[in-house]
Scaffold this motif. Structure first.
Motif, PDB file in Angstrom:
ATOM      1  N   VAL A   1      -7.938   6.624  -3.490  1.00  0.00           N
ATOM      2  CA  VAL A   1      -8.675   7.204  -2.453  1.00  0.00           C
ATOM      3  C   VAL A   1      -7.668   7.289  -1.295  1.00  0.00           C
ATOM      4  CG1 VAL A   1     -10.890   7.434  -1.414  1.00  0.00           C
ATOM      5  CG2 VAL A   1     -11.245   6.658  -3.465  1.00  0.00           C
ATOM      6  N   TYR A   2      -7.130   8.361  -0.682  1.00  0.00           N
ATOM      7  CA  TYR A   2      -6.364   9.163   0.446  1.00  0.00           C
ATOM      8  C   TYR A   2      -7.166   8.031   2.011  1.00  0.00           C
ATOM      9  CZ  TYR A   2      -3.491  10.185   4.129  1.00  0.00           C
ATOM     10  OH  TYR A   2      -2.974  11.031   5.442  1.00  0.00           O
ATOM     11  N   LYS A   3      -8.257   8.255   1.702  1.00  0.00           N
ATOM     12  CA  LYS A   3      -9.444   8.098   2.997  1.00  0.00           C
ATOM     13  C   LYS A   3      -9.152   6.736   3.277  1.00  0.00           C
ATOM     14  CE  LYS A   3     -13.466   9.245   5.640  1.00  0.00           C
ATOM     15  NZ  LYS A   3     -14.641  10.010   5.392  1.00  0.00           N
ATOM     16  N   THR A   4      -9.424   6.044   2.123  1.00  0.00           N
ATOM     17  CA  THR A   4      -9.850   4.678   2.101  1.00  0.00           C
ATOM     18  C   THR A   4      -8.398   4.341   2.619  1.00  0.00           C
ATOM     19  OG1 THR A   4     -11.389   4.439   0.500  1.00  0.00           O
ATOM     20  CG2 THR A   4     -10.496   2.715   1.063  1.00  0.00           C
ATOM     21  N   TYR A   5      -7.409   4.749   1.360  1.00  0.00           N
ATOM     22  CA  TYR A   5      -5.591   3.932   2.399  1.00  0.00           C
ATOM     23  C   TYR A   5      -5.370   4.433   3.569  1.00  0.00           C
ATOM     24  CZ  TYR A   5      -1.102   3.567   0.502  1.00  0.00           C
ATOM     25  OH  TYR A   5       0.233   3.339   0.893  1.00  0.00           O
ATOM     26  N   ALA A   6      -5.705   5.419   3.880  1.00  0.00           N
ATOM     27  CA  ALA A   6      -5.002   5.869   5.909  1.00  0.00           C
ATOM     28  C   ALA A   6      -6.295   4.945   6.942  1.00  0.00           C
ATOM     29  CB  ALA A   6      -5.445   7.266   5.847  1.00  0.00           C
ATOM     30  N   THR A   7      -7.588   4.457   5.998  1.00  0.00           N
ATOM     31  CA  THR A   7      -7.873   4.032   7.291  1.00  0.00           C
ATOM     32  C   THR A   7      -7.554   2.384   7.029  1.00  0.00           C
ATOM     33  OG1 THR A   7     -10.081   5.166   6.683  1.00  0.00           O
ATOM     34  CG2 THR A   7     -10.570   2.839   6.970  1.00  0.00           C
ATOM     35  N   ASN A   8      -7.479   1.889   6.041  1.00  0.00           N
ATOM     36  CA  ASN A   8      -6.816   0.768   6.260  1.00  0.00           C
ATOM     37  C   ASN A   8      -6.031   0.511   6.613  1.00  0.00           C
ATOM     38  OD1 ASN A   8      -9.126  -0.085   4.035  1.00  0.00           O
ATOM     39  ND2 ASN A   8      -7.617   0.401   1.794  1.00  0.00           N
ATOM     40  N   ILE A   9      -4.847   0.992   6.486  1.00  0.00           N
ATOM     41  CA  ILE A   9      -3.944   1.166   7.981  1.00  0.00           C
ATOM     42  C   ILE A   9      -4.104   1.315   8.951  1.00  0.00           C
ATOM     43  CG2 ILE A   9      -1.468   2.224   8.213  1.00  0.00           C
ATOM     44  CD1 ILE A   9      -1.296   3.075   5.598  1.00  0.00           C
ATOM     45  N   ASP A  10      -5.106   1.986   9.489  1.00  0.00           N
ATOM     46  CA  ASP A  10      -6.030   2.541  10.842  1.00  0.00           C
ATOM     47  C   ASP A  10      -6.399   1.247  11.215  1.00  0.00           C
ATOM     48  OD1 ASP A  10      -6.844   5.149  12.716  1.00  0.00           O
ATOM     49  OD2 ASP A  10      -8.088   3.999  12.363  1.00  0.00           O
ATOM     50  N   LEU A  11      -6.644   0.623  10.043  1.00  0.00           N
ATOM     51  CA  LEU A  11      -7.372  -0.093  11.025  1.00  0.00           C
ATOM     52  C   LEU A  11      -6.201  -1.211  11.913  1.00  0.00           C
ATOM     53  CD1 LEU A  11      -9.993  -1.611   8.617  1.00  0.00           C
ATOM     54  CD2 LEU A  11     -10.838  -0.628  10.539  1.00  0.00           C
ATOM     55  N   PHE A  12      -5.617  -1.346  11.288  1.00  0.00           N
ATOM     56  CA  PHE A  12      -4.078  -2.072  12.289  1.00  0.00           C
ATOM     57  C   PHE A  12      -3.685  -1.870  13.091  1.00  0.00           C
ATOM     58  CE2 PHE A  12      -4.117  -4.210   7.827  1.00  0.00           C
ATOM     59  CZ  PHE A  12      -4.667  -5.743   7.556  1.00  0.00           C
ATOM     60  N   ILE A  13      -3.204  -0.402  12.814  1.00  0.00           N
ATOM     61  CA  ILE A  13      -2.397   0.199  13.908  1.00  0.00           C
ATOM     62  C   ILE A  13      -3.748   0.425  15.486  1.00  0.00           C
ATOM     63  CG2 ILE A  13      -2.077   2.740  14.427  1.00  0.00           C
ATOM     64  CD1 ILE A  13      -0.431   2.561  12.132  1.00  0.00           C
ATOM     65  N   GLN A  14      -4.893   0.337  15.127  1.00  0.00           N
ATOM     66  CA  GLN A  14      -6.116   0.995  15.994  1.00  0.00           C
ATOM     67  C   GLN A  14      -6.427  -0.385  16.734  1.00  0.00           C
ATOM     68  OE1 GLN A  14      -7.311   3.562  17.379  1.00  0.00           O
ATOM     69  NE2 GLN A  14      -6.996   5.355  15.660  1.00  0.00           N
ATOM     70  N   HIS A  15      -6.367  -1.216  16.021  1.00  0.00           N
ATOM     71  CA  HIS A  15      -6.788  -2.529  16.241  1.00  0.00           C
ATOM     72  C   HIS A  15      -6.048  -3.802  16.727  1.00  0.00           C
ATOM     73  CE1 HIS A  15     -10.371  -0.445  16.609  1.00  0.00           C
ATOM     74  NE2 HIS A  15     -10.788  -0.211  15.500  1.00  0.00           N
ATOM     75  N   GLY A  16      -4.493  -3.509  16.464  1.00  0.00           N
ATOM     76  CA  GLY A  16      -4.226  -4.621  16.358  1.00  0.00           C
ATOM     77  C   GLY A  16      -4.401  -5.815  15.421  1.00  0.00           C
ATOM     78  N   SER A  17      -3.630  -6.811  15.345  1.00  0.00           N
ATOM     79  CA  SER A  17      -3.653  -7.656  14.130  1.00  0.00           C
ATOM     80  C   SER A  17      -2.405  -9.106  15.244  1.00  0.00           C
ATOM     81  CB  SER A  17      -2.936  -7.900  12.823  1.00  0.00           C
ATOM     82  OG  SER A  17      -2.672  -8.693  12.284  1.00  0.00           O
ATOM     83  N   THR A  18      -3.308 -10.170  14.566  1.00  0.00           N
ATOM     84  CA  THR A  18      -2.574 -11.439  14.263  1.00  0.00           C
ATOM     85  C   THR A  18      -1.926 -12.249  13.706  1.00  0.00           C
ATOM     86  OG1 THR A  18      -4.418 -11.884  17.306  1.00  0.00           O
ATOM     87  CG2 THR A  18      -3.246 -13.600  16.556  1.00  0.00           C
ATOM     88  N   PRO A  19      -1.340 -12.279  13.098  1.00  0.00           N
ATOM     89  CA  PRO A  19      -0.499 -12.868  12.225  1.00  0.00           C
ATOM     90  C   PRO A  19      -1.259 -14.575  11.580  1.00  0.00           C
ATOM     91  CG  PRO A  19       0.842 -11.982  13.179  1.00  0.00           C
ATOM     92  CD  PRO A  19       0.376 -11.958  14.161  1.00  0.00           C
TER      93      PRO A  19
END
Length: 98
Positions: free
Chosen positions: A45-63
């Motif tokens: 589902v494109y919307k879910t796929y995009a949302t999954n990536i968006d979470l990292f880009i919007q909010h960042g990530s600590t490895p």
């Protein structure tokens, strides 16, 4: 998306997202590639796929790791990219991972 990706993301994730740079202190020692992207982020589902990536880009990530040298910036939260730029980068990353 390619223009924004090249300017903002390629420095850490590599050209066309194929390899990440060294990230001492992280569990695997590198910034993860986005091509191929972590399979747990992909969704038919494109919307879910995009949302999954968006979470990292919007909010960042600590490895995971004892003290990673590189952190994923919170591009959206810190207004380092516009929402349109983020959407363009998401579309570009998805286009790399058909």
């Amino acid at each position: 998306g390619l223009v924004v990706y090249t300017a903002k993301c390629a420095e850490c994730h590599g050209t066309e997202g194929r390899q990440g740079i060294d990230n001492p202190g992280s569990v695997d020692g590198t910034v993860p590639p986005v091509n191929p992207i972590d399979s747990t982020l992909i969704d038919p589902v494109y919307k879910t796929y995009a949302t999954n990536i968006d979470l990292f880009i919007q909010h960042g990530s600590t490895p995971a790791g004892s003290a990673p040298a590189k952190l994923m910036p919170a591009w959206g939260d810190q207004n380092k990219m516009t929402q349109q730029q983020i959407a363009d980068v998401i579309a570009y990353i998805i286009s790399l991972n058909k």
